[in-house]
Write a protein that holds these residues in place. Structure first.
Motif, short mmCIF file in Angstrom:
data_model
loop_
_atom_site.label_atom_id
_atom_site.label_comp_id
_atom_site.label_asym_id
_atom_site.label_seq_id
_atom_site.Cartn_x
_atom_site.Cartn_y
_atom_site.Cartn_z
N SER A 60 12.75 -51.68 -38.72
CA SER A 60 11.61 -52.33 -39.05
C SER A 60 10.56 -51.87 -37.76
O SER A 60 9.48 -51.68 -38.03
CB SER A 60 11.86 -54.03 -38.75
OG SER A 60 10.43 -54.65 -38.61
N ALA A 61 11.41 -51.52 -36.73
CA ALA A 61 10.54 -51.26 -35.55
C ALA A 61 10.27 -49.70 -35.45
O ALA A 61 9.49 -49.25 -34.59
CB ALA A 61 11.09 -51.65 -34.06
N GLY A 62 11.01 -49.05 -36.34
CA GLY A 62 10.83 -47.35 -36.15
C GLY A 62 11.42 -46.84 -34.94
O GLY A 62 10.94 -45.94 -34.29
N ARG A 63 12.45 -47.58 -34.34
CA ARG A 63 13.14 -47.07 -33.17
C ARG A 63 14.66 -47.32 -33.11
O ARG A 63 14.90 -48.32 -33.93
CB ARG A 63 12.41 -47.64 -31.75
CG ARG A 63 12.61 -48.96 -31.74
CD ARG A 63 11.72 -49.73 -30.41
NE ARG A 63 10.46 -49.41 -30.32
CZ ARG A 63 9.88 -49.73 -29.26
NH1 ARG A 63 10.25 -50.24 -28.10
NH2 ARG A 63 8.40 -49.66 -29.20
N THR A 64 15.21 -46.74 -32.42
CA THR A 64 16.78 -47.12 -32.33
C THR A 64 17.32 -47.84 -31.08
O THR A 64 18.64 -48.10 -30.97
CB THR A 64 17.69 -45.77 -32.32
OG1 THR A 64 17.27 -45.36 -31.10
CG2 THR A 64 17.28 -44.87 -33.51
N TYR A 65 16.38 -48.34 -30.41
CA TYR A 65 16.96 -49.06 -28.98
C TYR A 65 17.98 -48.55 -28.41
O TYR A 65 18.98 -49.27 -27.94
CB TYR A 65 17.18 -50.73 -29.51
CG TYR A 65 16.10 -51.39 -30.27
CD1 TYR A 65 14.92 -52.04 -29.07
CD2 TYR A 65 15.71 -51.47 -31.64
CE1 TYR A 65 13.77 -52.64 -29.55
CE2 TYR A 65 14.69 -51.94 -32.02
CZ TYR A 65 13.51 -52.62 -30.99
OH TYR A 65 12.47 -53.21 -31.40
N SER A 66 18.00 -47.34 -28.16
CA SER A 66 18.76 -46.53 -27.37
C SER A 66 18.31 -45.37 -26.61
O SER A 66 17.17 -44.80 -27.31
CB SER A 66 20.08 -45.72 -28.27
OG SER A 66 19.37 -44.91 -29.32
N LEU A 67 18.80 -45.25 -25.36
CA LEU A 67 18.13 -44.28 -24.51
C LEU A 67 19.44 -43.19 -24.39
O LEU A 67 20.58 -43.64 -24.35
CB LEU A 67 17.69 -44.71 -23.39
CG LEU A 67 16.36 -45.48 -23.50
CD1 LEU A 67 16.00 -46.18 -21.90
CD2 LEU A 67 15.09 -44.56 -24.10
N GLY A 68 19.29 -41.93 -23.72
CA GLY A 68 20.22 -40.83 -23.82
C GLY A 68 20.12 -40.49 -22.18
O GLY A 68 18.95 -40.58 -21.73
N LEU A 69 21.08 -40.22 -21.66
CA LEU A 69 21.37 -39.95 -20.29
C LEU A 69 22.13 -38.42 -20.28
O LEU A 69 23.21 -38.38 -20.63
CB LEU A 69 22.02 -40.81 -19.21
CG LEU A 69 22.27 -40.23 -17.82
CD1 LEU A 69 21.10 -39.54 -17.09
CD2 LEU A 69 22.75 -41.20 -17.05
#
Length: 340
Positions: A60-69
């Motif tokens: 719905s939001a067009g994002r995965t709610y994840s960040l990479g390091l």
């Protein structure tokens, strides 16, 4: 009815509103919700132990709610501390932190980059072995990046770091102020990010001290590799009077090598680290170092990656602190001003 059995419809019925409004509350839009209605929805969700479906929310939001390091070595205390703070700030923004440890292997780094791109992470905090290729791949995939080190000229990406040149110059000047005239320098690999900046800062400091000199050795960022790199120096009749290390991790290995060679720190050889991790306070003797603002770095990195209103590449320079201690010949706790 609780947990995974609870639906948005259940929350809507409890709050006396619609499922659309429940969606607006948990997705922060696209339509505004009054403060009172938001309060009722959140209270109903808490009472029913409702957890929105993260996959549906992502679609719905067009994002995965994840960040990479992406980092070169998770065992390095600096990166472990950085990951800890990043995870905390990412969680505050309802994001999951995914960690890719390249273990000093460019092929493994490349594989992690591919994984982050495939998973469509919302952004990447980058400490790369091969900076330019990594940034190019993320840019091609439209994945925002914040690099925590200097980048080559012409590479367009946001950076967030201290002034490595100024910090290296300040550290070297401090060692010279003790009267040490021969300085051994342990850098990272010659082509790794920051190595050139460390060398430039050291050379700047030496310009005002024509009788002083530096010798360099490149080493993987590992206490074991640094130990091996300085062993030949410590076998010499006149080893360097002070050792500057580009990371605390390397300095730990140098301290061990000095002990192994029967050299007293700082009486026979002074040692200076770089990063200012908490482990510096429990070495023997306590390690002098440049303290990087790790927590502030993590906070700003997350904020930059999640700010979708501004995608302009910018260079953010953070303050550092020179922290003298017993290993350089000072008393532990002698503090110098933080950089401007």
């Amino acid at each position: 009815m609780r947990g995974s059995m609870t639906t948005a419809r259940d929350v809507a019925e409890r709050a006396g509103t619609s499922t659309a409004v429940v969606s607006y509350v948990f997705n922060n839009g696209p339509r505004p919700v009054s403060a009172e209605t938001r309060r009722r929805v959140l209270e109903a969700a808490a009472e029913l132990d409702y957890r929105p479906n993260i996959l549906a929310r992502a679609l719905s939001a067009g994002r995965t709610y994840s960040l990479g390091l992406l980092i070169p070595q998770i065992r390095n205390p600096y990166f472990a501390t950085l990951a800890e703070h990043l995870e905390s700030f990412a969680r505050q923004h309802d994001h999951l932190l995914l960690i890719g440890d390249s273990a000093g292997d460019p092929e493994q780094e490349s594989a992690h980059i591919g994984s982050f791109i495939e998973r469509k992470v919302d952004g990447v905090v980058l400490v790369s072995l091969l900076v330019e290729p990594a940034i190019q791949r993320f840019a091609a995939a439209n994945v925002p990046v914040v690099a925590l080190h200097p980048v080559p000229d012409g590479v367009t990406v946001s950076t967030l770091s201290i002034d490595y040149v100024a910090a290296a110059a300040a550290s070297t000047e401090h060692l010279l102020s003790h009267g040490y005239r021969t300085i051994g320098v342990v850098t990272g690999p010659a082509d790794s990010p920051g190595t050139a900046e460390h060398r430039r800062g050291i050379e700047q400091a030496l310009e005002a001290h024509p009788r002083a000199s530096a010798r360099y050795v490149a080493s993987p960022v590992s206490r074991f590799a640094a130990r091996d790199a300085v062993r030949p120096w410590f076998r010499q009749k006149r080893p360097p009077r002070a050792i500057y290390c580009s990371t605390d991790e390397q300095a730990f290995g140098v301290l061990y090598a000095a002990w192994e060679a029967g050299l007293r720190v700082p009486d026979d050889v002074a040692v200076m680290g770089f990063d200012g991790t908490s482990e510096c306070t429990v070495t023997v003797p306590p390690l002098a170092s440049v303290r990087q603002p790790i927590e502030d770095t993590a906070r700003q990195a997350v904020e930059l990656l999640l700010d979708r209103s501004n995608r302009t590449a910018t260079r953010h320079v953070l303050d550092y602190g020179l922290v003298p201690s017993a290993s350089c010949g000072c008393q532990a706790g002698d503090g110098l001003p933080v950089s401007d």
